[in-house]
Design a protein around this motif. Structure first.
Motif, PDB file in Angstrom:
ATOM      1  N   THR A 165       0.811  -1.213   0.000  1.00 36.35           N
ATOM      2  CA  THR A 165       0.000   0.000   0.000  1.00 36.35           C
ATOM      3  C   THR A 165       0.847   1.267   0.000  1.00 36.35           C
ATOM      4  O   THR A 165       0.311   2.366  -0.115  1.00 36.35           O
ATOM      5  CB  THR A 165      -0.933   0.039   1.227  1.00 36.35           C
ATOM      6  OG1 THR A 165      -0.143   0.125   2.413  1.00 36.35           O
ATOM      7  CG2 THR A 165      -1.810  -1.208   1.280  1.00 36.35           C
ATOM      8  N   VAL A 166       2.160   1.117   0.135  1.00 33.67           N
ATOM      9  CA  VAL A 166       3.069   2.268   0.180  1.00 33.67           C
ATOM     10  C   VAL A 166       3.517   2.607  -1.237  1.00 33.67           C
ATOM     11  O   VAL A 166       3.913   1.724  -2.002  1.00 33.67           O
ATOM     12  CB  VAL A 166       4.295   1.959   1.064  1.00 33.67           C
ATOM     13  CG1 VAL A 166       5.240   3.147   1.116  1.00 33.67           C
ATOM     14  CG2 VAL A 166       3.844   1.569   2.465  1.00 33.67           C
ATOM     15  N   PRO A 167       3.471   3.886  -1.648  1.00 32.24           N
ATOM     16  CA  PRO A 167       3.919   4.254  -2.996  1.00 32.24           C
ATOM     17  C   PRO A 167       5.361   3.827  -3.259  1.00 32.24           C
ATOM     18  O   PRO A 167       6.200   3.877  -2.365  1.00 32.24           O
ATOM     19  CB  PRO A 167       3.777   5.777  -3.011  1.00 32.24           C
ATOM     20  CG  PRO A 167       2.737   6.070  -1.981  1.00 32.24           C
ATOM     21  CD  PRO A 167       2.932   5.041  -0.908  1.00 32.24           C
ATOM     22  N   ARG A 168       5.634   3.435  -4.479  1.00 37.49           N
ATOM     23  CA  ARG A 168       6.978   3.005  -4.881  1.00 37.49           C
ATOM     24  C   ARG A 168       7.571   3.983  -5.887  1.00 37.49           C
ATOM     25  O   ARG A 168       6.909   4.393  -6.852  1.00 37.49           O
ATOM     26  CB  ARG A 168       6.896   1.613  -5.517  1.00 37.49           C
ATOM     27  CG  ARG A 168       6.597   0.484  -4.561  1.00 37.49           C
ATOM     28  CD  ARG A 168       7.838   0.026  -3.824  1.00 37.49           C
ATOM     29  NE  ARG A 168       8.814  -0.504  -4.739  1.00 37.49           N
ATOM     30  CZ  ARG A 168       8.825  -1.763  -5.175  1.00 37.49           C
ATOM     31  NH1 ARG A 168       7.913  -2.626  -4.753  1.00 37.49           N
ATOM     32  NH2 ARG A 168       9.764  -2.173  -6.010  1.00 37.49           N
ATOM     33  N   LEU A 180       8.616   0.021 -18.806  1.00 38.06           N
ATOM     34  CA  LEU A 180       8.422  -1.390 -18.472  1.00 38.06           C
ATOM     35  C   LEU A 180       8.452  -1.616 -16.959  1.00 38.06           C
ATOM     36  O   LEU A 180       7.690  -2.426 -16.425  1.00 38.06           O
ATOM     37  CB  LEU A 180       9.492  -2.238 -19.155  1.00 38.06           C
ATOM     38  CG  LEU A 180       9.409  -2.297 -20.689  1.00 38.06           C
ATOM     39  CD1 LEU A 180      10.607  -3.045 -21.255  1.00 38.06           C
ATOM     40  CD2 LEU A 180       8.113  -2.953 -21.134  1.00 38.06           C
ATOM     41  N   ALA A 181       9.350  -0.905 -16.282  1.00 40.44           N
ATOM     42  CA  ALA A 181       9.442  -1.060 -14.831  1.00 40.44           C
ATOM     43  C   ALA A 181       8.182  -0.546 -14.133  1.00 40.44           C
ATOM     44  O   ALA A 181       7.676  -1.170 -13.194  1.00 40.44           O
ATOM     45  CB  ALA A 181      10.677  -0.331 -14.295  1.00 40.44           C
ATOM     46  N   VAL A 182       7.665   0.584 -14.595  1.00 42.23           N
ATOM     47  CA  VAL A 182       6.421   1.119 -14.032  1.00 42.23           C
ATOM     48  C   VAL A 182       5.279   0.128 -14.242  1.00 42.23           C
ATOM     49  O   VAL A 182       4.462  -0.103 -13.343  1.00 42.23           O
ATOM     50  CB  VAL A 182       6.088   2.481 -14.657  1.00 42.23           C
ATOM     51  CG1 VAL A 182       4.655   2.890 -14.328  1.00 42.23           C
ATOM     52  CG2 VAL A 182       7.061   3.550 -14.167  1.00 42.23           C
ATOM     53  N   ARG A 183       5.232  -0.480 -15.416  1.00 39.69           N
ATOM     54  CA  ARG A 183       4.179  -1.445 -15.716  1.00 39.69           C
ATOM     55  C   ARG A 183       4.247  -2.637 -14.755  1.00 39.69           C
ATOM     56  O   ARG A 183       3.217  -3.096 -14.254  1.00 39.69           O
ATOM     57  CB  ARG A 183       4.312  -1.932 -17.162  1.00 39.69           C
ATOM     58  CG  ARG A 183       3.176  -2.809 -17.648  1.00 39.69           C
ATOM     59  CD  ARG A 183       3.430  -3.279 -19.068  1.00 39.69           C
ATOM     60  NE  ARG A 183       3.640  -2.156 -19.986  1.00 39.69           N
ATOM     61  CZ  ARG A 183       4.055  -2.298 -21.239  1.00 39.69           C
ATOM     62  NH1 ARG A 183       4.360  -3.502 -21.710  1.00 39.69           N
ATOM     63  NH2 ARG A 183       4.206  -1.244 -22.010  1.00 39.69           N
ATOM     64  N   PHE A 184       5.468  -3.119 -14.484  1.00 40.50           N
ATOM     65  CA  PHE A 184       5.614  -4.241 -13.560  1.00 40.50           C
ATOM     66  C   PHE A 184       5.315  -3.833 -12.123  1.00 40.50           C
ATOM     67  O   PHE A 184       4.521  -4.486 -11.427  1.00 40.50           O
ATOM     68  CB  PHE A 184       7.023  -4.831 -13.641  1.00 40.50           C
ATOM     69  CG  PHE A 184       7.364  -5.690 -12.462  1.00 40.50           C
ATOM     70  CD1 PHE A 184       6.745  -6.917 -12.265  1.00 40.50           C
ATOM     71  CD2 PHE A 184       8.284  -5.254 -11.505  1.00 40.50           C
ATOM     72  CE1 PHE A 184       7.035  -7.700 -11.159  1.00 40.50           C
ATOM     73  CE2 PHE A 184       8.582  -6.034 -10.398  1.00 40.50           C
ATOM     74  CZ  PHE A 184       7.947  -7.264 -10.225  1.00 40.50           C
ATOM     75  N   VAL A 188       2.383  -4.742  -8.341  1.00 41.71           N
ATOM     76  CA  VAL A 188       2.706  -5.200  -6.976  1.00 41.71           C
ATOM     77  C   VAL A 188       2.667  -4.074  -5.948  1.00 41.71           C
ATOM     78  O   VAL A 188       2.952  -4.308  -4.775  1.00 41.71           O
ATOM     79  CB  VAL A 188       4.100  -5.887  -6.933  1.00 41.71           C
ATOM     80  CG1 VAL A 188       4.119  -7.101  -7.828  1.00 41.71           C
ATOM     81  CG2 VAL A 188       5.211  -4.913  -7.332  1.00 41.71           C
ATOM     82  N   ALA A 189       2.319  -2.860  -6.357  1.00 36.09           N
ATOM     83  CA  ALA A 189       2.289  -1.722  -5.433  1.00 36.09           C
ATOM     84  C   ALA A 189       1.040  -0.888  -5.684  1.00 36.09           C
ATOM     85  O   ALA A 189       0.475  -0.884  -6.779  1.00 36.09           O
ATOM     86  CB  ALA A 189       3.546  -0.858  -5.610  1.00 36.09           C
ATOM     87  N   HIS A 190       0.632  -0.181  -4.658  1.00 38.37           N
ATOM     88  CA  HIS A 190      -0.587   0.624  -4.712  1.00 38.37           C
ATOM     89  C   HIS A 190      -0.435   1.821  -5.641  1.00 38.37           C
ATOM     90  O   HIS A 190      -1.370   2.203  -6.342  1.00 38.37           O
ATOM     91  CB  HIS A 190      -0.927   1.096  -3.293  1.00 38.37           C
ATOM     92  CG  HIS A 190      -2.110   1.993  -3.204  1.00 38.37           C
ATOM     93  ND1 HIS A 190      -3.394   1.570  -3.478  1.00 38.37           N
ATOM     94  CD2 HIS A 190      -2.220   3.319  -2.872  1.00 38.37           C
ATOM     95  CE1 HIS A 190      -4.241   2.572  -3.309  1.00 38.37           C
ATOM     96  NE2 HIS A 190      -3.547   3.641  -2.952  1.00 38.37           N
ATOM     97  N   ARG A 191       0.748   2.431  -5.652  1.00 34.06           N
ATOM     98  CA  ARG A 191       0.977   3.640  -6.449  1.00 34.06           C
ATOM     99  C   ARG A 191       2.433   3.696  -6.848  1.00 34.06           C
ATOM    100  O   ARG A 191       3.310   3.279  -6.086  1.00 34.06           O
ATOM    101  CB  ARG A 191       0.591   4.878  -5.629  1.00 34.06           C
ATOM    102  CG  ARG A 191       0.814   6.212  -6.342  1.00 34.06           C
ATOM    103  CD  ARG A 191       0.531   7.371  -5.401  1.00 34.06           C
ATOM    104  NE  ARG A 191       1.034   8.633  -5.972  1.00 34.06           N
ATOM    105  CZ  ARG A 191       1.449   9.661  -5.255  1.00 34.06           C
ATOM    106  NH1 ARG A 191       1.442   9.581  -3.935  1.00 34.06           N
ATOM    107  NH2 ARG A 191       1.889  10.763  -5.833  1.00 34.06           N
ATOM    108  N   VAL A 192       2.709   4.216  -8.036  1.00 36.05           N
ATOM    109  CA  VAL A 192       4.073   4.326  -8.536  1.00 36.05           C
ATOM    110  C   VAL A 192       4.396   5.788  -8.811  1.00 36.05           C
ATOM    111  O   VAL A 192       3.602   6.507  -9.426  1.00 36.05           O
ATOM    112  CB  VAL A 192       4.264   3.488  -9.820  1.00 36.05           C
ATOM    113  CG1 VAL A 192       5.645   3.746 -10.419  1.00 36.05           C
ATOM    114  CG2 VAL A 192       4.087   2.019  -9.525  1.00 36.05           C
ATOM    115  N   VAL A 193       5.571   6.211  -8.354  1.00 36.26           N
ATOM    116  CA  VAL A 193       6.063   7.563  -8.609  1.00 36.26           C
ATOM    117  C   VAL A 193       7.323   7.439  -9.456  1.00 36.26           C
ATOM    118  O   VAL A 193       8.360   6.962  -8.979  1.00 36.26           O
ATOM    119  CB  VAL A 193       6.380   8.300  -7.288  1.00 36.26           C
ATOM    120  CG1 VAL A 193       6.938   9.691  -7.575  1.00 36.26           C
ATOM    121  CG2 VAL A 193       5.149   8.375  -6.402  1.00 36.26           C
TER     122      VAL A 193
END
Length: 410
Positions: A165-168, A180-184, A188-193
């Motif tokens: 649940t913690v942004p990555r 590609l990394a953001v897509r992966f 597995v994470a709630h939010r991507v920065v």
């Protein structure tokens, strides 16, 4: 395999379980055969406080998560995630030996098109200057064209299993690597920065933890000033916390520990020196943190003298709680362990901690966890585990040192 996770510790295991929950076929690989066995056997505590045991059971039972010792080899996969430890050496610099070994193993196994995501904590420049050329040389593939490389440091809070649940933060070597990394990671994470470069992502993790080190050390200096002014530090912090902006409360204690906070601060200053810079604020915070265990022992001596009790050198001391934070099994960089090493120079020391069956001291001696009622002249509570009853003794004095200053428990 869709994904291979190398390293099944505090960050690797939750990543493997989250990927399995997302429907991917996951292989978890670890250099410790014992670690693989304890996860496969679902031994209590094998989730290390970052994976709920029912989530781990479900992932293994579904056959979406399988486990392997790295001696048995790493297979071809679409995604490789490196989650091995990156400890500091005696100069505070990054020890990349485990990370480069894992990178070599992955480079030998991967095929064109693979994505390699580095989750291990890295000092700035490690991904691009150390790992990229190494993976390219071993694999014979070109980064950004034949394979994709990214950094996505994990924010973990052992004892809190809601890691996903913690942004990555994510950054790739090229824009396509980032994509590609953001897509992966989004699976597995709630939010991507997303940030602009692996170097920026490395600095994010280092700064986050250094920020905590500086503020914990500041709180310890406040505690000393409050003591001199005969003011309750808890009252000051509580009142300061009423301010709705510009203040983030940090509590005093016997010293910050764990895999990240003191290590990251060392990486910060080492990286600054590498670029000809001076970081006096961080260096001062490290010095304060390093001095806290000895300060705690000194305060215990004063407390004993003030109460007319025998000095430490004539006492049997039982230390209750030796992990670096409550309700985890991790003793790395633990202030409580450093206090025990200080005490061992002058007193007969034992410890009690249900999370830590045995403990190796700096002098090489090994201690075994004793019952909380074991013979002692004084009990020092260093880490208070919420999952266990508070330490109470009617026969000997008990001092709570979890805030840095010993307070007698009556």
């Amino acid at each position: 395999m869709d994904i291979v996770v190398v390293g099944l510790g505090f960050t690797g295991l939750p990543t493997a379980v989250a990927a399995a929950r997302a429907g991917m076929a996951v292989l978890g690989v670890d250099a410790s055969a014992e670690r693989v066995r304890e996860i496969a056997g679902r031994r209590p505590g094998c989730g290390l406080g970052t994976v709920a045991e029912q989530e781990l059971d479900a992932a293994i039972a579904s056959a979406r998560l399988s486990l392997r010792h790295n001696a048995d080899g790493i297979p071809h996969a679409g995604v490789y995630v490196l989650c091995v430890p990156t400890p500091a050496d005696r100069h505070g610099r990054l020890d990349v030996s485990l990370l480069t070994r894992a990178a070599d193993d992955v480079a030998k196994a991967m095929r064109p098109g693979a994505l390699v995501v580095v989750q291990s904590t890295c000092s700035p420049g490690t991904v691009e200057e150390v790992l990229l050329p190494r993976i390219s040389a071993v694999s014979g593939l070109c980064a950004g064209l034949d394979f994709h490389l990214a950094h996505s440091p994990v924010r973990t809070d052992p004892g809190n299993v809601a890691v996903d649940t913690v942004p990555r933060v994510v950054a790739g070597y090229t824009p396509r690597c980032t994509e590609l990394a953001v897509r992966f990671v989004s699976r597995v994470a709630h939010r991507v920065v997303a940030v602009s470069s692996p170097r920026a992502a490395e600095l994010v993790k280092i700064f986050e933890n250094t920020f905590r080190m500086v503020n914990i050390s500041l709180a310890n200096e406040l505690a000393a000033l409050c003591r001199a002014q005969r003011v309750d530090v808890g009252e000051v912090l509580e009142a300061a916390g009423s301010k709705p902006y510009g203040f983030l409360r940090h509590r005093p204690g016997p010293g910050a520990g764990g895999d990240c906070i003191p290590v990251s601060a060392g990486f910060f200053t080492a990286s600054a020196r590498r670029h000809g810079l001076h970081s006096p604020v961080v260096e001062a915070a490290i010095a304060v943190n390093n001095a806290m265990p000895a300060h705690t022992v000194h305060r215990v001596r004063e407390a004993l003298a003030a109460r007319g009790l025998p000095p430490l050198r004539r006492s049997r001391v039982l230390v209750a709680g030796v992990t670096y934070k409550p309700d985890t099994a991790n003793v790395r960089q633990s202030a409580a362990v450093r206090v025990i090493n200080e005490l061992a120079a002058e007193a007969d020391v034992a410890y009690h901690d249900p999370y830590v069956p045995t403990l190796v001291l700096d002098d090489g001696s090994t201690l075994t966890s004793q019952p909380v009622g074991a013979p002692a002249d004084i009990v020092l509570v260093m880490t208070k585990h919420a999952a266990h009853e508070p330490v109470r003794r009617d026969d000997v004095p008990v001092f709570d040192c979890s805030s840095g200053d010993p307070v007698e428990v009556v």
